[in-house]
Design a protein around this motif. Structure first.
Motif, PDB file in Angstrom:
ATOM      1  N   SER A   1      -2.969   1.881 -11.002  1.00 12.48           N
ATOM      2  CA  SER A   1      -4.187   1.074 -10.976  1.00 12.48           C
ATOM      3  C   SER A   1      -4.572   0.625 -12.386  1.00 12.48           C
ATOM      4  O   SER A   1      -4.499   1.395 -13.345  1.00 12.48           O
ATOM      5  CB  SER A   1      -5.330   1.873 -10.346  1.00 12.48           C
ATOM      6  OG  SER A   1      -5.032   2.183  -9.003  1.00 12.48           O
TER       7      SER A   1
ATOM      8  N   THR B   1      -5.607  -2.183  -7.699  1.00 14.11           N
ATOM      9  CA  THR B   1      -5.606  -0.822  -7.160  1.00 14.11           C
ATOM     10  C   THR B   1      -4.263  -0.546  -6.498  1.00 14.11           C
ATOM     11  O   THR B   1      -3.828  -1.306  -5.640  1.00 14.11           O
ATOM     12  CB  THR B   1      -6.736  -0.634  -6.130  1.00 14.11           C
ATOM     13  OG1 THR B   1      -7.993  -0.925  -6.748  1.00 14.11           O
ATOM     14  CG2 THR B   1      -6.751   0.790  -5.600  1.00 14.11           C
ATOM     15  N   ILE B   2      -3.617   0.542  -6.912  1.00 16.70           N
ATOM     16  CA  ILE B   2      -2.332   0.941  -6.349  1.00 16.70           C
ATOM     17  C   ILE B   2      -2.551   2.149  -5.448  1.00 16.70           C
ATOM     18  O   ILE B   2      -3.016   3.204  -5.899  1.00 16.70           O
ATOM     19  CB  ILE B   2      -1.311   1.292  -7.448  1.00 16.70           C
ATOM     20  CG1 ILE B   2      -1.146   0.116  -8.417  1.00 16.70           C
ATOM     21  CG2 ILE B   2       0.024   1.679  -6.819  1.00 16.70           C
ATOM     22  CD1 ILE B   2      -0.633  -1.152  -7.793  1.00 16.70           C
TER      23      ILE B   2
ATOM     24  N   ALA C   1       0.831  -1.210   0.000  1.00 23.57           N
ATOM     25  CA  ALA C   1       0.000   0.000   0.000  1.00 23.57           C
ATOM     26  C   ALA C   1       0.864   1.259   0.000  1.00 23.57           C
ATOM     27  O   ALA C   1       2.094   1.199   0.133  1.00 23.57           O
ATOM     28  CB  ALA C   1      -0.924  -0.003   1.213  1.00 23.57           C
TER      29      ALA C   1
ATOM     30  N   SER D   1      -3.828  -0.606  -1.233  1.00 21.43           N
ATOM     31  CA  SER D   1      -3.617  -1.318  -2.495  1.00 21.43           C
ATOM     32  C   SER D   1      -4.350  -2.654  -2.416  1.00 21.43           C
ATOM     33  O   SER D   1      -4.486  -3.233  -1.329  1.00 21.43           O
ATOM     34  CB  SER D   1      -2.131  -1.572  -2.758  1.00 21.43           C
ATOM     35  OG  SER D   1      -1.420  -0.376  -3.000  1.00 21.43           O
TER      36      SER D   1
ATOM     37  N   SER E   1       4.163   5.842  -3.148  1.00 17.14           N
ATOM     38  CA  SER E   1       3.061   5.019  -3.650  1.00 17.14           C
ATOM     39  C   SER E   1       3.393   3.534  -3.528  1.00 17.14           C
ATOM     40  O   SER E   1       4.540   3.140  -3.332  1.00 17.14           O
ATOM     41  CB  SER E   1       2.769   5.371  -5.108  1.00 17.14           C
ATOM     42  OG  SER E   1       3.941   5.240  -5.897  1.00 17.14           O
TER      43      SER E   1
END
Length: 286
Positions: A281, A77-78, A43, A98, A249
């Motif tokens: 993402s 999902t990032i 995450a 994430s 990120s």
């Protein structure tokens, strides 16, 4: 739209496929229902706090294996890194989560505490400002942040990492960020999710970032170091005059034995494995 039963060769995988009008998709001949993959999900790291601020907690880190169903599109999902504190007493912002669809979710790191605030909870916890406690980490994803010391030396605690608790701030020296965790899922050993170092008052010593992309704290008017992008590192804590650093990120990596079967992300191979790396993402099509 192709006619039902039409046959083609997939130029990406090299496999023959037929058009199933019922499901409106190309299917491989003798297609299995699923296949096993390994994954790494990190995450976004949190931002460091201000005046002087605790280090941001690293993004939560999860590794495991699962079975994916052929023909299913999985949402990747990032998580983004959280912002650092920029105003008096402001805490760092938590990182965002994430995930791989409903299979697994790693939690964003906890923001570093601003003056008179504890660190936030998260995948890994944020460091506390001066004498205030660090935030708790999430079991199986990361460790807690730590606290520091108050006046006149003003040094905050380090943010937690995926592999270790954040460092304790002592008189005149802020806590270092907690260490991250090394993984070779990408084909080479990379360390992810290090905590941010704590910030300190002027003339004192700020904490260093934890291995795995953690940002260093600051003791001057300069903004603390940000966590490294796509490693999920926590941002460094700010000083009495310098802002907290932003978190880095996250990332998602999917790996499986053999030649390419799915699509999505940046595709590489190593040691007989196919590797899909996602730094933004997207979708993994199994």
């Amino acid at each position: 739209v192709p006619a039902s039963g039409m046959i083609r060769q997939n130029s990406t995988t090299g496999n023959p496929e037929w058009w199933d009008a019922t499901t409106s998709q190309w299917l491989q001949f003798s297609q299995p229902s699923g296949y096993s993959v390994s994954y790494l999900v990190v995450a976004g790291g949190a931002g460091g706090g201000f005046y002087p601020g605790g280090g941001g907690g690293a993004g939560g880190l999860l590794t495991a294996s699962t079975s994916l169903s052929v023909g299913v599109a999985y949402t990747i999902t990032i998580g983004a890194g959280g912002a650092g504190g920029v105003a008096y007493s402001e805490q760092g912002t938590n990182g965002t989560n994430s995930s791989i669809s409903a299979i697994t979710t790693s939690l964003g790191g906890g923001g570093g505490g601003g003056n008179s605030f504890a660190g936030n909870t998260g995948g890994s916890g944020g460091g506390g400002s001066t004498t205030f406690l660090g935030g708790a980490g999430t079991s199986g994803q990361g460790f807690a942040g730590n606290k520091g010391v108050g006046g006149p030396t003003y040094a905050s605690g380090g943010g937690g990492g995926a592999g270790a608790i954040g460092g304790l701030g002592v008189s005149g020296t802020a806590g270092n960020g907690g260490a991250g965790v090394a993984s070779s899922i990408s084909g080479s050993s990379v360390t992810y999710a290090g905590g941010g170092g704590g910030g300190a008052g002027s003339t004192y010593t700020a904490g260093t970032g934890g291995s795995g992309g953690g940002g260093a704290g600051t003791s001057t008017g300069t903004t603390a170091t940000a966590g490294t992008a796509n490693l999920g590192g926590g941002g460094g804590g700010g000083s009495l005059t310098g802002s907290g650093g932003a978190g880095g990120s996250g990332i998602v990596i999917i790996s499986y034995l053999g030649t390419q079967r799915g699509t999505g992300g940046t595709i590489t191979s190593s040691g007989g494995y196919t590797i899909h790396t996602f730094t933004s993402s997207s979708t993994y099509n199994a």
